[in-house]
Write a protein that holds these residues in place. Structure first.
Motif, short mmCIF file in Angstrom:
data_model
loop_
_atom_site.label_atom_id
_atom_site.label_comp_id
_atom_site.label_asym_id
_atom_site.label_seq_id
_atom_site.Cartn_x
_atom_site.Cartn_y
_atom_site.Cartn_z
N ASP A 82 0.86 -1.18 0.00
CA ASP A 82 0.00 0.00 0.00
C ASP A 82 0.90 1.22 0.00
O ASP A 82 2.11 1.13 0.24
N GLN A 140 -4.62 7.83 0.38
CA GLN A 140 -4.12 6.67 -0.35
C GLN A 140 -3.69 7.12 -1.75
O GLN A 140 -4.35 7.95 -2.39
N ASP A 162 -1.36 5.93 -5.50
CA ASP A 162 -0.72 4.91 -6.32
C ASP A 162 0.27 5.58 -7.27
O ASP A 162 -0.13 6.20 -8.26
N TYR A 188 -4.22 9.84 -6.85
CA TYR A 188 -4.86 9.69 -5.55
C TYR A 188 -6.04 8.74 -5.68
O TYR A 188 -6.73 8.73 -6.70
N ILE A 189 -6.24 7.95 -4.63
CA ILE A 189 -7.35 7.00 -4.61
C ILE A 189 -8.38 7.51 -3.62
O ILE A 189 -8.10 7.63 -2.42
N PHE A 190 -9.55 7.86 -4.12
CA PHE A 190 -10.58 8.47 -3.29
C PHE A 190 -11.51 7.40 -2.73
O PHE A 190 -12.15 6.66 -3.48
N ARG A 191 -11.52 7.32 -1.41
CA ARG A 191 -12.38 6.36 -0.72
C ARG A 191 -12.61 6.84 0.70
O ARG A 191 -12.15 7.91 1.09
N ASP A 192 -13.30 6.03 1.49
CA ASP A 192 -13.54 6.37 2.88
C ASP A 192 -12.23 6.24 3.64
O ASP A 192 -11.80 5.15 3.98
N GLN A 193 -11.57 7.37 3.87
CA GLN A 193 -10.23 7.34 4.45
C GLN A 193 -10.22 6.77 5.87
O GLN A 193 -9.23 6.21 6.30
N ARG A 203 -11.59 4.19 7.02
CA ARG A 203 -11.50 2.73 7.04
C ARG A 203 -10.39 2.23 6.13
O ARG A 203 -10.36 1.05 5.78
N TRP A 204 -9.47 3.12 5.77
CA TRP A 204 -8.45 2.72 4.80
C TRP A 204 -7.30 1.98 5.48
O TRP A 204 -6.98 0.85 5.14
#
Length: 326
Positions: free
Chosen positions: A186, A202, A204, A217-222, A224-225
């Motif tokens: 990661d 997050q 890549d 950038y990876i956009f998600r619920d930070q 719970r990352w």
């Protein structure tokens, strides 16, 4: 009394204009693109705070910012230390701070400017290099990259002695580093503001981003990352690095392998803050943090000179514990 904040920027549009617009909503603050012309050797800075996003490309600005710091401005980032820093120094510093870093070796330049007489000017260099010892320390695969570079320029992944020598022979005037390759599980990029706030995102570095540059950038619920212990370690290590470097605006990257975050890239005093890359949510966060920090620095009357007065006293009292932070 109105405090003036100036920003120096090049081609980037989103962050500088948003920063100015949001600063100007604060009572008692006027922000603008700083104007620089002929500069006398001694002057009082017309700006209480100067935010530097471009002096790495324009030498005149760097010289001006050093003089402005003497003239009472709080410059972000400190132009004296920014001028002194390089990627390899960063790795040396991080390792002494106890931050996990890849094994890294700095290599002499392969070639030199014509004014250098190789038979007389390089008497201090070991020749030939002990390549066997270097490879034995770093191991393969490894990354060969400039000691003061960025943006993936002149970076090679090498897996054999032949690939290493071929890439090194093509490095020309660059001072290179050979670094352990972290095959990460990661990856995190942290935007750090004011040596107090860290936004962990997050990331890549292998993907191509929306503007065609490497990295996405990876956009998600930070929330719970990352596991909490990894997140806390990354934030703590990022803060330690920024305090030691004295950076008020920086990005710090970690490659995470087997649960260990390795600091990969963390001397980026003009970090990526484009809305096209960060997205609206993260862009708003870092812009608001910068506005709050700069407004506070302006209203408190902070100066770079204060930092060095404090550091000198700290060094005289306890030279073992002295560092660049305030």
């Amino acid at each position: 009394m109105t405090e003036r904040i100036g920003i120096l920027a090049g081609w980037e549009q989103s962050f500088p204009q948003a920063f100015i617009d949001r600063c100007n909503k604060v009572p008692g603050i006027h922000a603008e693109f700083a104007k620089i012309g002929g500069t006398p050797e001694r002057f009082v800075s017309p700006y209480r705070v100067l935010v530097d996003r471009i002096s790495q490309e324009v030498k005149h600005y760097r010289f001006y910012l050093k003089a402005a710091a003497l003239g009472g401005a709080y410059v972000i980032n400190d132009p004296f230390w920014w001028s002194a820093d390089d990627k390899f120094f960063g790795y040396s510093l991080a390792s002494r701070l106890g931050v996990a870093t890849p094994r890294t070796v700095m290599l002499p330049q392969k070639d030199y400017i014509p004014a250098i007489d190789k038979s007389r000017s390089l008497r201090n260099l070991e020749y030939p290099l002990n390549w066997e010892a270097i490879v034995d320390y770093v191991k393969f695969p490894a990354i060969l990259k400039p000691a003061d570079g960025g943006g993936w320029k002149d970076v090679s992944v090498v897996r054999t002695p032949a690939e290493l020598l071929r890439a090194y022979n093509d490095s020309n005037l660059n001072v290179m580093t050979l670094q352990e390759f972290i095959d990460f599980d990661d990856y995190a990029r942290c935007i750090c503001i004011g040596r107090e706030r860290v936004l962990t995102i997050q990331y890549d570095p292998k993907q191509i981003g929306p503007t065609g540059l490497r990295g996405r950038y990876i956009f998600r619920d930070q929330e719970r990352w990352l596991p909490q212990d990894q997140h806390d370690r990354i934030v703590n290590d990022a803060l330690r690095l920024n305090h030691a470097l004295g950076y008020d605006m920086n990005s710090v990257e970690f490659a995470i392998k087997d649960g260990v975050p390795y600091a990969i890239d963390f001397t980026n005093p003009a970090p990526d803050m484009h809305i096209e890359h960060l997205g609206q949510r993260f862009f708003d966060t870092v812009t608001d943090w910068m506005v709050e920090f700069c407004v506070k620095a302006a209203k408190e009357g902070r100066t770079i000179r204060d930092r060095y007065a404090w550091s000198k006293m700290a060094a005289e009292v306890d030279p073992i514990r002295w560092d660049r932070s305030t």
